[in-house]
Design a protein around this motif. Structure first.
Motif, short mmCIF file in Angstrom:
data_model
loop_
_atom_site.label_atom_id
_atom_site.label_comp_id
_atom_site.label_asym_id
_atom_site.label_seq_id
_atom_site.Cartn_x
_atom_site.Cartn_y
_atom_site.Cartn_z
N VAL A 1 0.99 -1.23 -0.08
CA VAL A 1 -0.06 0.04 0.09
C VAL A 1 0.82 1.29 0.01
CG1 VAL A 1 -1.48 1.31 1.42
CG2 VAL A 1 -2.11 -0.95 1.03
N ALA A 2 1.87 1.26 0.67
CA ALA A 2 2.77 2.57 0.97
C ALA A 2 3.38 2.65 -0.67
CB ALA A 2 3.81 2.14 1.90
N GLN A 3 3.77 1.80 -1.19
CA GLN A 3 4.35 2.04 -2.59
C GLN A 3 3.46 2.42 -3.46
OE1 GLN A 3 5.60 -1.91 -4.33
NE2 GLN A 3 6.64 -0.99 -5.96
N ARG A 4 2.24 2.12 -3.31
CA ARG A 4 1.13 2.54 -4.39
C ARG A 4 0.66 4.05 -3.80
NH1 ARG A 4 -3.49 -2.41 -3.87
NH2 ARG A 4 -2.16 -3.93 -4.21
N VAL A 5 0.91 4.34 -2.73
CA VAL A 5 0.48 5.77 -2.37
C VAL A 5 1.69 6.64 -2.82
CG1 VAL A 5 0.45 7.15 -0.21
CG2 VAL A 5 -0.95 5.03 -0.28
N ARG A 6 2.80 6.08 -2.63
CA ARG A 6 3.91 6.86 -3.04
C ARG A 6 3.88 7.32 -4.50
NH1 ARG A 6 7.37 3.70 1.11
NH2 ARG A 6 7.63 5.20 2.91
N HIS A 7 3.51 6.16 -5.42
CA HIS A 7 3.48 6.37 -6.88
C HIS A 7 2.47 7.45 -7.11
CE1 HIS A 7 2.55 5.50 -10.82
NE2 HIS A 7 1.66 5.46 -10.87
N VAL A 8 1.30 7.55 -6.57
CA VAL A 8 0.21 8.44 -6.46
C VAL A 8 0.68 9.96 -6.36
CG1 VAL A 8 -1.89 9.66 -5.82
CG2 VAL A 8 -1.88 7.06 -6.59
N TYR A 9 1.55 10.06 -4.87
CA TYR A 9 2.07 11.19 -4.71
C TYR A 9 3.09 11.91 -5.36
CZ TYR A 9 -0.35 11.76 -0.29
OH TYR A 9 -1.50 12.13 0.79
N GLY A 10 3.80 10.65 -6.18
CA GLY A 10 4.74 11.25 -7.00
C GLY A 10 4.34 11.94 -8.30
N LEU A 11 3.01 11.72 -8.59
CA LEU A 11 2.53 12.67 -9.45
C LEU A 11 2.35 13.96 -9.29
CD1 LEU A 11 -0.67 10.25 -10.50
CD2 LEU A 11 1.70 10.08 -11.53
N TYR A 12 2.30 14.17 -7.80
CA TYR A 12 2.31 15.81 -7.36
C TYR A 12 3.79 16.24 -7.08
CZ TYR A 12 -2.70 14.88 -7.23
OH TYR A 12 -4.13 14.76 -7.47
N ASP A 13 4.68 15.35 -7.17
CA ASP A 13 6.09 15.66 -6.72
C ASP A 13 6.11 15.71 -5.15
OD1 ASP A 13 7.06 15.55 -9.45
OD2 ASP A 13 6.49 17.76 -9.67
#
Length: 672
Positions: free
Chosen positions: A309-321
């Motif tokens: 889950v943390a990996q998926r969340v970081r992926h999305v947050y990466g879209l916002y830098d």
């Protein structure tokens, strides 16, 4: 007359077949969801999905109740300490439905950052020792902390024995009461979470309007059930600046493999088929900061799922830098409280909201539960003469969404004189089949006769048979075919006892009588019943009853609900395949049903869904309708009847009306 030995007399190991079935069905959905999420590479696509998830989530809850225009807070006491004080207070989230809370307030001048603290499943709730320590520690670090009792916890016990005055579900941390109330919500197409979230939002209303709170610095943290509430709030309420859910996050795939149970408010109908997982709740908060608190050896929320889950969340947050705004803190312990994760979680909250370093304290003194009571009697039911219960709120929800749920469908009983009655019932049957998940093809049956025919003293022939109703994943079912050669009839019957063929040979006399009445009867075991019953899944040692809250049937029923289905629907599907087998064996175009207990519900639903000619339906010991189960407080919990949104649509009144219009005889009897 015997039933079956273990493993269908050695033909097929069925002990884990339902567990295997759900895992296999879910795997495709898990893979598709993971691929979709990691292939989302733009904010626009993510935000469109976030909006869909929020809409679907709220729809499955039955929406959220309206917040009261005026809900005054009654401060009933204040306890002074060095550095902080505790205000004891109550407020109404619905008319005459009180929430009890404590507010921990620093002594120094504000405005302070605010923390809403939803409680996990402990009996003491806001007064739990570790919850007190967490609130005190935060207050001494400059936060105003509002902690409140969830429904059926602390001072908000909802179910009380009318004779003894004692709680109906004692020492269960609220979970048994939650699941009992949650079942009622499911029947009406809602979810207990609508009330849990509503209470939390009302608490947030109060916290954000306090003069000593800066409403631009609001955080939410809680553990276990309180962590789930934290995630839910992140999805539906934009006022929150940071969240820190603890011991509540994992990947549904990892969770499903454990065999664990969850609580009613944590079950989102169709979550697996729709790809809604814990990361969707967390990324709803993006790009605001989030801290995931976890325990390395958590027995309820597997650590592998936490990291996924943390990996998926970081992926999305990466879209916002903003991937650096996702924090994961893991304690080397088992399932635990916020306080036990304080080093990481309180560091995060202080850094994000208080602009200071977290200062730990070792001299934390807690109070007895009674000292923190916000009501005179330590109970909302005992303290407020007009207090309503969660049962009253569910009844109100049913009345609002289905004004007259005991009436039959307009398509069934109020068509005009020119309407084709058969067309009406066919439409109803098709809608029922689609919504119950049984409008699908099965596999070729390939029946296996385990033993040759055997004659008994009652002049009947007995054969044991099993076949598969589904393939990939497989479902095997069993039955005992009993024929009275001297009886001539054109309507053989499927017989559905509550415990299926396990009730043989104790039901010999009844089965023989039915065989002489119908010519041929098929005593049938749909999936998970009788000879194909799933093994007991003993995750919780304190759960003893296979058929009660948190038992094996409960767990399997919740698995089905996650996949937008139900054990009831799946078993009705199997019964229809049994009809197909019986018609083939007897070369009859007609069929009847005899159902008893839970089997009576299977018989009723199958009779309506059956496309061929049905002569007669005998319902022995049919329990209350689903609207009665949703609105009455004296109905026992039956996990086999966990089903979503049937009140007013596919309930007993509508089904019997449909059969009546088709000219099918329906007889109700007491159990034998």
């Amino acid at each position: 007359m015997e039933g079956f030995d273990d493993a269908v007399n050695g033909y097929f190991d069925v002990a884990d077949q339902l567990s295997r079935y759900f895992l296999s069905r879910a795997e495709r959905h898990f893979t598709e969801a993971r691929t979709l999420k990691f292939s989302t590479t733009s904010r626009e696509r993510f935000e469109a999905r976030r909006a869909r998830v929020r809409e679907q989530f709220l729809s499955q809850l039955g929406g959220l109740p309206e917040r009261l225009a005026d809900s005054p807070v009654d401060v009933t006491g204040r306890i002074e300490h060095d550095e902080y004080s505790i205000e004891l207070l109550t407020f109404e989230s619905r008319p005459n439905f009180h929430v009890t809370a404590n507010c921990y307030v620093p002594d120094d001048d504000g405005p302070h950052p605010g923390i809403l603290f939803p409680c996990g499943h402990t009996d003491a709730a806001k007064a739990d020792e570790l919850t007190q320590k967490a609130c005190i520690e935060l207050a001494r670090n400059g936060f105003v902390v509002l902690v409140f009792d969830p429904i059926s916890q602390g001072e908000r016990v909802q179910y009380v024995d009318s004779e003894t005055g004692e709680p109906t579900f004692p020492q269960s941390g609220g979970v048994f009461a939650h699941c009992y109330a949650g079942q009622k919500c499911f029947y009406a197409g809602g979810n207990l979470a609508r009330y849990v979230i509503h209470d939390a939002r009302c608490a947030l209303d109060y916290l954000t309007t306090r003069a000593d709170v800066d409403d631009g610095r609001i955080g939410v943290t809680g553990a276990s059930g309180g962590g789930v509430q934290t995630m839910y709030l992140a999805l539906v309420d934009d006022r929150i600046d940071v969240i820190a859910p603890c011991c509540s996050v994992t990947d549904r795939r990892e969770w499903l493999q454990t065999g664990n149970r969850i609580d009613a408010e944590q079950l989102v109908y169709g979550a697996i088929t729709r790809g809604i997982d814990h990361d969707d709740f967390l990324t709803a908060h993006a790009p605001k900061p989030v801290c995931i608190g976890a325990a390395a050896s958590d027995q309820y929320f597997p650590i592998e799922g936490v990291h996924e889950v943390a990996q998926r969340v970081r992926h999305v947050y990466g879209l916002y830098d903003a991937a650096d705004r996702v924090t994961l803190t893991v304690a080397d312990t088992t399932h635990c409280s916020v306080y036990e994760l304080r080093d990481g979680v309180f560091d995060f909250l202080c850094d994000q909201l208080a602009d200071r370093e977290y200062e730990p304290h070792d001299d934390i003194q807690t109070l007895d539960e009674s000292e923190l009571h916000a009501t005179p009697e330590g109970s909302v039911l005992a303290s407020f003469s007009s207090e309503r219960t969660i049962g009253d709120l569910v009844r109100e929800f049913v009345e609002e969404t289905t004004p007259d749920p005991a009436t039959v469908s307009p398509d069934i009983d109020r068509g005009d004189a020119n309407t084709d009655a058969n067309a009406n019932t066919d439409d109803f049957r098709q809608s029922l089949a689609e919504d119950l998940g049984i409008a699908r093809d099965g596999c070729v049956l390939h029946p296996r006769f385990v033993e040759g025919g055997e004659d008994s003293d009652e002049n009947v022939a007995v054969e044991r048979v099993w076949f598969k109703t589904e393939r990939h994943p497989d479902i095997a079912v069993t039955g005992v075919l009993v024929t009275a050669p001297e009886t001539t009839t054109e309507s053989p019957a499927v017989v559905l006892y509550e415990d299926g063929t396990e009730e043989l040979p104790a039901r010999d006399e009844d089965v023989v009588a039915l065989a002489h009445e119908y010519g041929t009867v098929f005593v049938f075991d749909p999936r998970g019943v009788g000879a194909v019953r799933n093994r007991s899944i003993p995750i919780h040692p304190w759960v003893e009853d296979y058929d009660d809250i948190y038992g094996t049937e409960f767990k399997l029923a919740y698995d089905a609900m996650h996949m937008e289905s139900s054990l009831l629907g799946m078993r009705v599907f199997d019964v229809l395949r049994a009809v197909e087998f019986l018609r083939s064996e007897t070369e009859s175009d007609r069929v009847s049903f005899v159902g008893e207990g839970i089997g009576a519900y299977h018989a009723l639903y199958a009779a309506v869904a059956e496309t061929g000619t049905v002569d007669r339906v005998v319902l022995r010991g049919l329990g209350p309708s689903f609207v009665e189960r949703a609105t009455r407080s004296d109905v026992p919990f039956r996990p086999q009847l966990t089903v979503f949104d049937v009140v007013g649509t596919y309930d007993v009144p509508q089904l019997t009306a449909a059969l009546d219009q088709r000219g099918v005889t329906v007889e109700k009897e007491s159990s034998r």
